[in-house]
Design a protein around this motif. Structure first.
Motif, PDB file in Angstrom:
ATOM      1  N   ASN A  43      -1.036   4.990 -17.475  1.00 22.07           N
ATOM      2  CA  ASN A  43      -2.303   5.286 -16.949  1.00 22.07           C
ATOM      3  C   ASN A  43      -2.574   5.788 -15.588  1.00 22.07           C
ATOM      4  N   ARG A  44      -2.482   7.066 -15.105  1.00 23.93           N
ATOM      5  CA  ARG A  44      -2.551   7.050 -13.839  1.00 23.93           C
ATOM      6  C   ARG A  44      -4.311   7.603 -13.422  1.00 23.93           C
ATOM      7  N   THR A  45      -5.011   7.439 -14.509  1.00 24.35           N
ATOM      8  CA  THR A  45      -6.356   7.781 -14.270  1.00 24.35           C
ATOM      9  C   THR A  45      -7.449   6.558 -13.890  1.00 24.35           C
ATOM     10  N   PHE A  57      -2.138  -5.832  -9.498  1.00 25.90           N
ATOM     11  CA  PHE A  57      -3.345  -4.758  -9.746  1.00 25.90           C
ATOM     12  C   PHE A  57      -3.232  -3.397  -8.758  1.00 25.90           C
ATOM     13  N   GLU A  58      -3.270  -2.452  -9.354  1.00 25.83           N
ATOM     14  CA  GLU A  58      -3.152  -1.359  -8.346  1.00 25.83           C
ATOM     15  C   GLU A  58      -4.567  -0.698  -8.351  1.00 25.83           C
ATOM     16  N   PHE A  59      -5.039  -0.829  -7.105  1.00 22.99           N
ATOM     17  CA  PHE A  59      -6.461  -0.234  -6.923  1.00 22.99           C
ATOM     18  C   PHE A  59      -6.277   1.071  -6.425  1.00 22.99           C
ATOM     19  N   LYS A 103      -4.631   5.797  -1.143  1.00 18.18           N
ATOM     20  CA  LYS A 103      -3.541   4.781  -0.679  1.00 18.18           C
ATOM     21  C   LYS A 103      -3.636   3.546  -1.845  1.00 18.18           C
ATOM     22  N   HIS A 104      -2.837   3.741  -2.564  1.00 18.38           N
ATOM     23  CA  HIS A 104      -2.673   2.650  -3.728  1.00 18.38           C
ATOM     24  C   HIS A 104      -2.571   1.468  -3.395  1.00 18.38           C
ATOM     25  N   ASN A 105      -3.407   0.598  -3.550  1.00 15.26           N
ATOM     26  CA  ASN A 105      -3.640  -0.692  -2.887  1.00 15.26           C
ATOM     27  C   ASN A 105      -3.008  -1.772  -4.062  1.00 15.26           C
ATOM     28  N   ASN A 106      -1.541  -2.049  -3.869  1.00 17.17           N
ATOM     29  CA  ASN A 106      -1.058  -2.758  -5.040  1.00 17.17           C
ATOM     30  C   ASN A 106      -1.158  -4.406  -4.500  1.00 17.17           C
ATOM     31  N   TRP A 107      -2.081  -5.102  -5.353  1.00 17.51           N
ATOM     32  CA  TRP A 107      -2.306  -6.495  -4.737  1.00 17.51           C
ATOM     33  C   TRP A 107      -1.938  -7.369  -5.791  1.00 17.51           C
ATOM     34  N   PRO A 136       0.900  -1.196  -0.146  1.00 18.52           N
ATOM     35  CA  PRO A 136      -0.031   0.088  -0.252  1.00 18.52           C
ATOM     36  C   PRO A 136       0.887   1.261  -0.144  1.00 18.52           C
ATOM     37  N   GLU A 137       0.750   2.323  -1.060  1.00 17.99           N
ATOM     38  CA  GLU A 137       1.512   3.638  -1.072  1.00 17.99           C
ATOM     39  C   GLU A 137       0.576   4.220  -0.289  1.00 17.99           C
ATOM     40  N   GLN A 138       1.317   5.079   0.613  1.00 17.70           N
ATOM     41  CA  GLN A 138       0.682   6.004   1.525  1.00 17.70           C
ATOM     42  C   GLN A 138       0.796   7.441   1.160  1.00 17.70           C
TER      43      GLN A 138
END
Ligand code: ADP
Ligand code: MG
Length: 721
Positions: free
Chosen positions: A459-461, A471-473, A345-349, A218-220
């Motif tokens: 693509n950041r959008t 996957f980055e949610f 909070k990018h959720n990399n899963w 998780p990126e904070q």
């Protein structure tokens, strides 16, 4: 007076900066995981047998052998006391959204003599009086007690404070009936569901039993402002966001903050944070300035999901505490400042089987087939349950962010990148007999074109992007626990994997070849299943700009749900078919889900009404008095000029009086309407009126003399630190 305070704050920041050490401290031992009861530490403190049994519980999820609990507790206490701890606490994640701890000392009196003790029973269960934690009606019908149960898969750790330390034991929190009252229990259940589904699917591919590891990085994102400003903003103190504040002349137009040189004061803060995190065994890795002024990001390396969720809670706590020690305040709200980016909070899963990441496109046809199957499972899951995925990130704070042209929209869609999208469309077109040369993909025969990581992550959008091997949610809010989105993600992907495995089993193509090999009929059946998934669910794939308005129109045409507000989004939890999905997976009972829905709705209403009350308080006791003072002076200036012989600029002075009078009137009218909304406990009306009130107040901020304005301004909070 307020003006003096503001000036003083600015001076104080300058003085603080002058005092700061700016030379590096030099390389010191970083003491990684020094405050964690790690496997290695356990080996030191436990007998060989006990250690082995405990490892089996941790690694294979086997139930804890109760006969070893006493020895583990004893070892844990010794280790903790060696590090200065005198107390222990079951550390848990109630539905308030923060962490909870109730400390007990190791002290006991045996025949009047003080001894330090910690029993196996105290390690395994706690019985905190939990009547004040939200339960959404679950507990009141039974009893007030809640139970905390040790989660041995997340290691115990030590929290240090000024003059002592506390042993923290991660636990799950349930009612007497076993119903979950926390964020960890459903997460563990959803992990179990996804593990079982992954195993079943991998068995179809002829794989043996391996460990399933669900991973999260998780990126904070967060903001830092000087504490002196913060303390003068009741809105920040009460609600975590500014309810008023005109934009500063410069904000993020130049985009010069993103990845810019990190200011020395901030760098010192970040270093202190990271040292503390490392001691807690949290692998903080990346730090940088974010797009908005005073906004930053911290990214750890990914870890096993349950641990990573616990760690993210600690990251937020450490950020806040270290900021406080440094005269700063860390704002974790999703939208502390209007007009500039909010925080997510990018959720990399991802999911791994036997240590191999299933979302890693392999280099051989077999690994490709597994990759494409996993990918298609996610596509099916996200399309079928876009409403649940959206609901999992729905909070009052996040409503200000999603769809605000700097964060993904409230419409869920998946970004795959052009190359992978092409592979998927080949898959859709490909008849089982044709090969890639005809522009189609043959599962089990063709290898994927290599997918350079760069090509997948431009693509950041997009709210849900494939980024090379995960996957980055991107929709989760910065202040939220990582639990809810991952509970939903695990559950819906498990459902899709089970469905695919079921189809393969039904087709009678499983187990017909040696492990690692597959019959043509297996591949043909798989190809057909994946084709059908792409055909039915490709509407969820969108590789364009998610910030553009025409995407919303296009999404509506595709029939994708768009629920920009929390109350609408949360309804997903009440839909019959969704309740069934959670029940079937064993993640939530209908009652548990209903209780979560109610808690989330109550939280939403409470937060909005707190904001409304705070706004009213600030306007009536801070803003309006300043405006009235300005108005009086404007009238005096007009009267004096009118009485003089000169009468120069009398029209200008007249206009000024009129402008202030109209601002004063409009603000007062808006206050009355907002008071109505609060009286009716109507969050929807309150939100509308707060926005009107803000426009009036922000316009007045631009008219009233700077020295009279009672609140620190955006240009101060965002730039003076
Ligand atoms: P970016 O900064 O471009 O978003 P990074 O490669 O730096 O991408 O990764 C961001 C986060 O994703 C990090 O926390 C990283 O550890 C995490 N991550 C990488 N691989 C995985 C994985 N297999 N599962 C979960 N998270 C992962
Ligand atoms: Mg990222």
């Amino acid at each position: 007076m307020s003006n003096c305070a503001r000036m003083a704050a600015t001076k104080k920041v300058a003085a603080l900066k002058a005092e700061m050490p700016c030379a590096p401290e030099g390389v010191k031992e970083i003491g990684y995981a020094e405050d964690v009861f790690t496997r290695e530490t356990m080996r030191e403190y436990l007998s060989k047998d006990t250690w082995k049994k405990l490892m089996q519980t941790i690694d294979n999820g086997q139930p804890l052998d109760p006969s070893i609990a006493g020895e583990v507790a004893h070892a844990m206490r010794h280790w903790a006391m060696d590090r200065g701890a005198t107390h222990y606490t079951h550390w848990f994640l109630p539905l308030t959204g923060s962490t909870a701890e109730k400390h007990d000392s190791f002290l006991e009196l045996k025949d009047g003599e003080p001894v330090m003790a910690f029993s196996g029973k105290n390690l395994i269960v706690g019985e905190p009086d939990a009547s004040s934690f939200p339960s959404g009606g679950i507990r009141s019908t039974f009893e007030a007690r809640g139970y905390t149960a040790w989660d041995p898969t997340s290691p115990a750790f030590i929290k240090r404070h000024g003059n002592g330390a506390t042993l923290c034991i991660p636990t799950a929190f349930c009612a007497y009936t076993g119903e979950a009252l926390d964020k960890k229990t459903p997460l563990l259940r959803s992990m179990q569901a996804l593990s079982a589904a992954t195993k079943r699917l991998m068995h179809c591919f002829g794989k043996g039993d391996e460990k399933v590891t669900i991973t999260l990085g998780p990126e904070q994102e967060y903001f830092l402002i000087d504490k002196a400003f913060y303390l003068q903003r009741p809105d920040l103190v009460m609600t975590g966001r500014t309810l008023f504040g005109a934009p500063s002349a410069k904000h993020q137009q130049l985009e010069d903050h993103y990845f810019g040189t990190i200011k020395m004061r901030i760098l010192n803060f970040m270093n202190e944070v990271e040292k503390e995190l490392w001691r807690l065994g949290i692998p903080a890795k990346t730090r940088h300035n974010e797009v908005a002024p005073a906004q930053f990001e911290l990214a750890p390396m990914f870890e096993e999901l349950n641990l990573s969720c616990d760690h993210n809670m600690l990251v937020m706590e450490v950020l806040r505490q270290v900021a406080d020690r440094n005269g700063l305040v860390c704002l974790l709200h999703e939208k502390p400042f209007a007009g500039i980016n909010g925080s997510g909070k990018h959720n990399n899963w991802s999911v791994a089987y036997g240590g191999v990441n299933l979302l890693n496109p392999g280099s051989d046809p077999h690994q490709n087939a597994i990759f494409l199957t996993t990918l298609c499972a996610v596509i099916e899951a996200v399309d079928k349950h876009a409403d649940l995925i959206r609901a999992s990130v729905a909070t009052a704070g996040n409503d200000h962010r999603l769809g605000a042209n700097e964060a993904p929209p409230a419409v869920m869609s998946i970004y795959l990148g052009d190359q992978l999208a092409d592979v998927i469309s080949q898959l859709e077109k490909g008849a089982p007999k044709s090969s890639k040369h005809a522009g189609t993909m043959k599962i089990g025969v063709d290898t994927l074109p290599s997918l350079p990581k760069d090509a997948t992550d431009r693509n950041r959008t997009s709210p849900f992007a494939f980024t090379g091997n995960k996957f980055e949610f991107r929709a989760p809010g910065s202040s939220a626990s990582c639990s809810a989105p991952n509970v939903v993600l695990n559950t819906v992907v498990a459902e899709a994997m089970n469905r695919i495995a079921g189809e393969l089993e039904k087709a009678g193509v499983v187990g017909k070849a040696k492990p690692g090999e597959h019959t043509a009929s297996f591949h043909n059946a798989l190809q057909k299943i994946l084709q059908d998934i792409v055909k039915s669910h490709k509407r969820i794939i969108f590789n364009g700009d998610g910030y553009k308005a025409d995407w919303l129109a296009e999404a509506a045409k595709r029939g994708l749900p768009n629920t920009p507000t929390t109350p609408e989004a949360l309804k997903a939890y009440t839909r019959k078919e969704n309740v069934a999905v959670f029940e079937k997976a064993g993640v939530f009972s209908a009652r548990e889900l209903e209780s979560r829905y109610e808690i989330a709705m109550e939280d939403y209403t409470a937060k909005v009404l707190i904001e409304a009350n705070c706004a009213l308080d600030m306007v009536k006791t801070m803003v309006l008095p300043a405006v009235r003072q300005e108005y009086r002076e404007a009238i005096s200036a007009y009267n004096e000029t009118d009485a003089s012989n000169v009468k120069c600029a009398i029209d200008v002075l007249h206009d000024e009086v009129v402008r202030l009078a109209s601002g004063l009137t409009a603000t007062t009218d808006s206050v009355a309407r907002l008071e109505d909304a609060v009286r009716n406990a109507d969050p929807e009306a309150a939100i509308v009126e707060m926005s009107t009130l803000r426009k009036e107040v922000d316009a007045l901020e631009r008219q009233v003399a700077d020295e009279k304005w009672p609140l620190p301004k955006y240009r101060e909070m965002l730039f003076v630190y």
